[in-house]
Design a protein around this motif. Structure first.
Motif, PDB file in Angstrom:
ATOM      1  N   UNK A  97      -5.678  24.081  -6.552  1.00  6.47           N
ATOM      2  CA  UNK A  97      -6.816  24.567  -6.356  1.00  6.47           C
ATOM      3  C   UNK A  97      -7.040  25.557  -5.360  1.00  6.47           C
ATOM      4  N   UNK A  98      -8.073  26.690  -5.350  1.00  6.93           N
ATOM      5  CA  UNK A  98      -8.167  27.606  -4.418  1.00  6.93           C
ATOM      6  C   UNK A  98      -8.342  27.012  -3.036  1.00  6.93           C
ATOM      7  N   UNK A  99      -7.838  27.919  -1.961  1.00  2.76           N
ATOM      8  CA  UNK A  99      -7.861  27.323  -0.583  1.00  2.76           C
ATOM      9  C   UNK A  99      -9.066  26.991  -0.145  1.00  2.76           C
ATOM     10  N   UNK A 100     -10.144  27.758  -0.637  1.00  2.00           N
ATOM     11  CA  UNK A 100     -11.713  27.541  -0.307  1.00  2.00           C
ATOM     12  C   UNK A 100     -11.966  26.119  -0.690  1.00  2.00           C
ATOM     13  N   UNK A 101     -11.654  25.678  -2.103  1.00  2.00           N
ATOM     14  CA  UNK A 101     -11.952  24.325  -2.509  1.00  2.00           C
ATOM     15  C   UNK A 101     -11.399  23.114  -1.525  1.00  2.00           C
ATOM     16  N   UNK A 121       0.868  -1.315   0.025  1.00  2.00           N
ATOM     17  CA  UNK A 121      -0.035  -0.111   0.127  1.00  2.00           C
ATOM     18  C   UNK A 121       0.965   1.300   0.167  1.00  2.00           C
ATOM     19  N   UNK A 122       2.081   1.368   0.842  1.00  2.00           N
ATOM     20  CA  UNK A 122       2.727   2.287   0.679  1.00  2.00           C
ATOM     21  C   UNK A 122       3.495   2.762  -0.267  1.00  2.00           C
ATOM     22  N   UNK A 123       4.274   1.805  -1.027  1.00  2.00           N
ATOM     23  CA  UNK A 123       4.780   2.244  -2.252  1.00  2.00           C
ATOM     24  C   UNK A 123       4.168   2.966  -3.283  1.00  2.00           C
ATOM     25  N   UNK A 124       2.914   2.343  -3.631  1.00  2.00           N
ATOM     26  CA  UNK A 124       2.007   3.169  -4.742  1.00  2.00           C
ATOM     27  C   UNK A 124       1.477   4.463  -4.147  1.00  2.00           C
ATOM     28  N   UNK A 125       1.362   4.545  -3.036  1.00  2.00           N
ATOM     29  CA  UNK A 125       0.874   5.713  -2.048  1.00  2.00           C
ATOM     30  C   UNK A 125       1.531   6.990  -2.256  1.00  2.00           C
ATOM     31  N   UNK A 173       0.395  13.366  -6.713  1.00  2.00           N
ATOM     32  CA  UNK A 173      -0.746  13.802  -7.590  1.00  2.00           C
ATOM     33  C   UNK A 173      -1.373  14.629  -6.590  1.00  2.00           C
ATOM     34  N   UNK A 174      -2.024  14.136  -5.248  1.00  2.00           N
ATOM     35  CA  UNK A 174      -2.858  14.910  -4.501  1.00  2.00           C
ATOM     36  C   UNK A 174      -2.192  16.411  -4.082  1.00  2.00           C
TER      37      UNK A 174
END
Length: 120
Positions: free
Chosen positions: A97-101, A79-83, A89-90
């Motif tokens: 993204x705007x802070x509000x979003x 789980x950790x390696x692909x995370x 990406x995240x």
């Protein structure tokens, strides 16, 4: 002022560690909201600071859980390696993204988790 801030950070860490040991959570669900509410962090700063704290919390919690025989290291690595790709990406998306979003998406996640736990 510095003493109160230090005490608040210590309390946030203690609560996060408690929930991490008890439920396997603590980072985003505990640390981020408390850093925002108690210490006036912005969402992005709270997220980054939480991730730094999670490194320490997760390592220690995994070691303690390992003593009790509750850790499947192979599964954790799977789980950790692909995370890592998910983290990249995240983080890239969060910066665009705007802070509000970001705040609204996080609030929606917390509500969804609360509803799932309440009904599950």
């Amino acid at each position: 002022m510095l003493r109160a801030r230090t005490a608040k950070l210590g309390l946030v860490g203690t609560v996060a560690g408690f929930f991490s040991g008890l439920f396997g959570i603590g980072g985003g669900i505990v640390i981020v909201p408390l850093l925002i509410l108690w210490l006036g962090y912005q969402e992005r700063e709270a997220t980054g600071t939480s991730l730094a704290a999670i490194t320490v919390i997760a390592a220690f919690a995994a070691a303690v859980q390992g003593v009790y025989g509750n850790v499947h290291v192979d599964d954790g690595v799977l789980m950790g390696v692909p995370a890592v790709g998910g983290v990249l990406a995240g983080t890239a998306l969060q910066q665009r993204l705007p802070q509000r979003a970001v705040s609204l998406l996080f609030a929606a996640l917390l509500i969804a988790v609360a509803v799932h736990l309440a009904l599950g």
